[in-house]
Design an enzyme around this catalytic site. Sequence first.
Site, PDB file in Angstrom:
ATOM      1  N   ASN A   1     -10.427   0.238   0.031  1.00  0.00           N
ATOM      2  CA  ASN A   1      -8.966   0.210   0.095  1.00  0.00           C
ATOM      3  C   ASN A   1      -8.460  -0.379  -1.211  1.00  0.00           C
ATOM      4  O   ASN A   1      -8.554  -1.579  -1.447  1.00  0.00           O
ATOM      5  CB  ASN A   1      -8.531  -0.649   1.287  1.00  0.00           C
ATOM      6  CG  ASN A   1      -7.022  -0.729   1.446  1.00  0.00           C
ATOM      7  OD1 ASN A   1      -6.273  -0.432   0.527  1.00  0.00           O
ATOM      8  ND2 ASN A   1      -6.583  -1.150   2.620  1.00  0.00           N
TER       9      ASN A   1
ATOM     10  N   HIS B   1      -3.229   6.967   2.273  1.00  0.00           N
ATOM     11  CA  HIS B   1      -3.696   5.647   1.855  1.00  0.00           C
ATOM     12  C   HIS B   1      -4.980   5.295   2.594  1.00  0.00           C
ATOM     13  O   HIS B   1      -5.080   5.455   3.810  1.00  0.00           O
ATOM     14  CB  HIS B   1      -2.615   4.603   2.147  1.00  0.00           C
ATOM     15  CG  HIS B   1      -3.138   3.210   2.138  1.00  0.00           C
ATOM     16  ND1 HIS B   1      -3.684   2.640   1.014  1.00  0.00           N
ATOM     17  CD2 HIS B   1      -3.244   2.278   3.127  1.00  0.00           C
ATOM     18  CE1 HIS B   1      -4.085   1.419   1.308  1.00  0.00           C
ATOM     19  NE2 HIS B   1      -3.833   1.178   2.578  1.00  0.00           N
TER      20      HIS B   1
ATOM     21  N   CYS C   1       0.809  -1.219   0.000  1.00  0.00           N
ATOM     22  CA  CYS C   1       0.000   0.000   0.000  1.00  0.00           C
ATOM     23  C   CYS C   1       0.842   1.268   0.000  1.00  0.00           C
ATOM     24  O   CYS C   1       0.350   2.346  -0.350  1.00  0.00           O
ATOM     25  CB  CYS C   1      -0.952   0.014   1.196  1.00  0.00           C
ATOM     26  SG  CYS C   1      -2.102  -1.382   1.232  1.00  0.00           S
TER      27      CYS C   1
END
Length: 353
Positions: free
Chosen positions: A298, A268, A131
């Site tokens: 996500n 993020h 990520c």
Amino acid sequence: MNHGSKSRSEGRAGHTAAEPSTGIIGTGSCLPSTVVTCDDMDRALNARPGWTERATGIRERRRAPAETSLTDLAVGAGREALRAAGVRPDEVRTVIVATVSSDPPVPAVAARVQDRLGATHAFAFDLNAACAGFVFALEVARPLVGVDAERPFVLVIGCDLWSRMTDPLDRQTWPLFGDGAGAVVLGPVKEGGFMATKLATNGALGDYAVGGFSPPLPGRTPESAGHLFKMRGREISELMLEKLPKLVNTVTQMAGVTVADVNYLICHQANPKLVARCAEEAGFAADRNVSTGEVFGNTVGASVPLGIDAAVKDGRLRQGSLVLLAAFGAGMSWGGTLIRWSNPGARVEEPWT
């Protein structure tokens, strides 16, 4: 391991105000058309109505159909970013794709993207920091901008198809993730650009988040679900709550500004509830926290560039805006970078020599 740096122009002796620095000159995104709502999630998980949204803050996320590849999404986002920047594919020197959910691992997704976009003069490679990958990729990309006067541009793409890496029966992971791609074009700009960056990795925390395809050991049969992603959600949340405020303070101090000076945080999107809490702890009220997780979920390596593109398209990022990008990923790795925003009109049109 920790890594910190200032912008290219600030780090050079003899820099003058007229000397160009590196900035983002175009953004793009590509999302699958299939929308999965919280009602869909609740039914799939046999959960009470409303459970998914209450637990995650995510209303919907995108899912790629079987016929859509990761490369398809990356190409779509890259093409849009190039168009927004006014850059031809043959002006791109480097293509970097940040991803952990690639198509068959050989060749790299970036090589496929380079071919399909027609960036025939570019070298291309993938980067894996989960990520945090897109923020890491920006740091790798910056020194490559302007090295070739004829092709001064670098295309950086963050993309993942995480719906194919999660267990539909796992309530801790399945409701969180969506599929998508975001991209930026880096180029020389007259004003603004990258100001400071801080990156870190602690491999001792590697078991916080694990997954991915791997060949079986000799004499063993492959595990059918061995590629599915698993994470220790509580520990990751605690790490973000501890590290994000410190990361924000470090990066702003490196750049010689305060947190109050920063217009927007683009973090993020681990999940919207956690991100909102972390942003508040770091000093960012809701109106300064660019959140896309409510509608995209996500999206792993895509979440930061999707946030940048959303903030550009809705007019929040304007000439001179200070924006701080932050991300946390498996590894565990995390990083932040501060940018003074430059509108496309602020790019340097003459070759950067």
